[in-house]
Scaffold this active site. Structure first.
Site, PDB file in Angstrom:
ATOM      1  N   ARG A 179       0.947  -1.321   0.023  1.00  0.00           N
ATOM      2  CA  ARG A 179      -0.077   0.093   0.240  1.00  0.00           C
ATOM      3  C   ARG A 179       0.832   1.366  -0.224  1.00  0.00           C
ATOM      4  O   ARG A 179       0.384   2.281   0.511  1.00  0.00           O
ATOM      5  CB  ARG A 179      -1.064  -0.036   1.177  1.00  0.00           C
ATOM      6  N   SER A 228     -10.984   1.236   2.810  1.00  0.00           N
ATOM      7  CA  SER A 228     -10.596   0.654   3.926  1.00  0.00           C
ATOM      8  C   SER A 228      -9.593   1.622   4.722  1.00  0.00           C
ATOM      9  O   SER A 228      -8.790   2.654   4.120  1.00  0.00           O
ATOM     10  CB  SER A 228      -9.392  -0.322   3.601  1.00  0.00           C
ATOM     11  N   GLU A 298      -4.617   3.622   6.286  1.00  0.00           N
ATOM     12  CA  GLU A 298      -4.327   3.569   4.945  1.00  0.00           C
ATOM     13  C   GLU A 298      -5.115   4.863   4.208  1.00  0.00           C
ATOM     14  O   GLU A 298      -4.369   5.321   2.963  1.00  0.00           O
ATOM     15  CB  GLU A 298      -5.161   2.232   4.488  1.00  0.00           C
TER      16      GLU A 298
END
Length: 306
Positions: A179, A228, A298
């Protein structure tokens, strides 16, 4: 109160600029959460050359931020000092396929890239069908879902540096990790090329249908959310840690942890950015106290607190 209007000075310094400059432009409607203050300046470049010209003539002490469709972003209530750049679909949203390669602009929706690939019998990019962002964000975040991620398919990316120089990054140059990308954060990605595999159309469409079904049945996609919230710690699922800490359904002001999927935060209608960020930090504290594991955001959070 807004920020000082610096657009006249910018226009004077950049007589050949073709893009649009807006002062004290609200950013709330540009994010999925529908919260946040204004940008001191919102710049929408006409094309890559216009973006490079703007950055080359922008004083180096003026901060620059980039937003896409705002699906993974919290803009704080005090807004953003400096320049926010938004790459518009008209100039940066094209996507096309040739052989087993898909080319896409940074403003192209991930879902559309998956569609373009499928229409050309190119498999391997189906995971993009389940990511509600743009290719620019996918490059910066190494976006992934349903077993695939950007690093698996990227050939190269194009970008513009803070000094206006155009650059090309190979897959290795991107320094992808989970990520995230290791490329200088000041680089503004403008386009990318991806390689998939020629496969049976029905198999590709079936996989895309699986991805869509998973999103619709497991995620609150019809709410004002930001995707998310926390990265999955190694060996753990963030939502399970949040659930085990008793945070499912928790509220702060107008913000709530989703009952459907507790790694999603929701604006129930009147939340502020502070509500959402405070809720996220409270969840992090409770998870740390319950499991000893520290969750990391995130969702990107930018701007000045209200």
């Amino acid at each position: 109160m807004g920020f000082p209007d610096i657009t006249p000075d910018l226009k004077a310094a950049m007589p050949d600029l073709r893009g649009r400059l807006l002062a004290n432009q609200s950013l709330a409607e540009l994010t999925w959460f529908r919260v946040g203050g204004p940008a001191q300046v919102l710049f929408t470049p006409a094309d890559e050359d216009d973006l490079a010209y703007f950055l080359a003539h922008l004083a180096p002490d003026i901060p620059v931020y980039v937003v896409g469709v705002g699906s993974n972003l919290i803009v704080r209530d005090g807004g953003i000092a400096g320049v926010v750049i938004r790459l518009a679909p008209r100039a940066f949203g094209e996507a096309s396929a040739s052989g087993d390669v898909v080319t896409a602009g940074a403003a192209a929706l991930d879902k559309r890239v998956a569609e373009v690939a499928a229409s050309a019998n190119i498999g391997g990019l189906e995971f993009y069908f389940g990511i509600p962002g743009t290719i620019g964000g996918a490059l910066r975040m190494n976006a992934g879902a349903n077993g695939g991620e950007t690093k698996d398919v990227l050939i190269e990316a194009r970008g513009v540096g803070r000094d206006g120089t155009k650059q090309i990054f190979s897959n290795a140059d991107m320094k992808f990790v989970y990520r995230n990308s290791g490329v200088d954060p000041s680089i503004i990605f403008t386009s990318a090329r991806f390689r998939g595999e020629i496969r049976d159309t029905e198999a590709i469409r079936a996989r895309m249908a699986e991805v869509q079904t998973h999103r619709e049945t497991a995620q609150p996609i019809r709410e004002k959310t930001g995707g998310s919230t926390f990265k999955n710690p190694p060996g753990h699922s963030a939502w399970k840690l949040v659930d085990a800490a008793g945070c499912r359904g928790m509220r702060v002001g107008g913000a709530q942890v989703s009952e459907m999927h507790c790694n999603f935060l929701i604006n129930t209608g009147d939340a502020t950015a502070r509500d959402i960020e405070t809720l996220g930090e409270t969840v992090r504290e409770r998870v740390k106290a319950n499991s000893g594991i520290e969750l990391h955001w995130e969702i990107k959070r930018i701007g000045i607190p209200g």
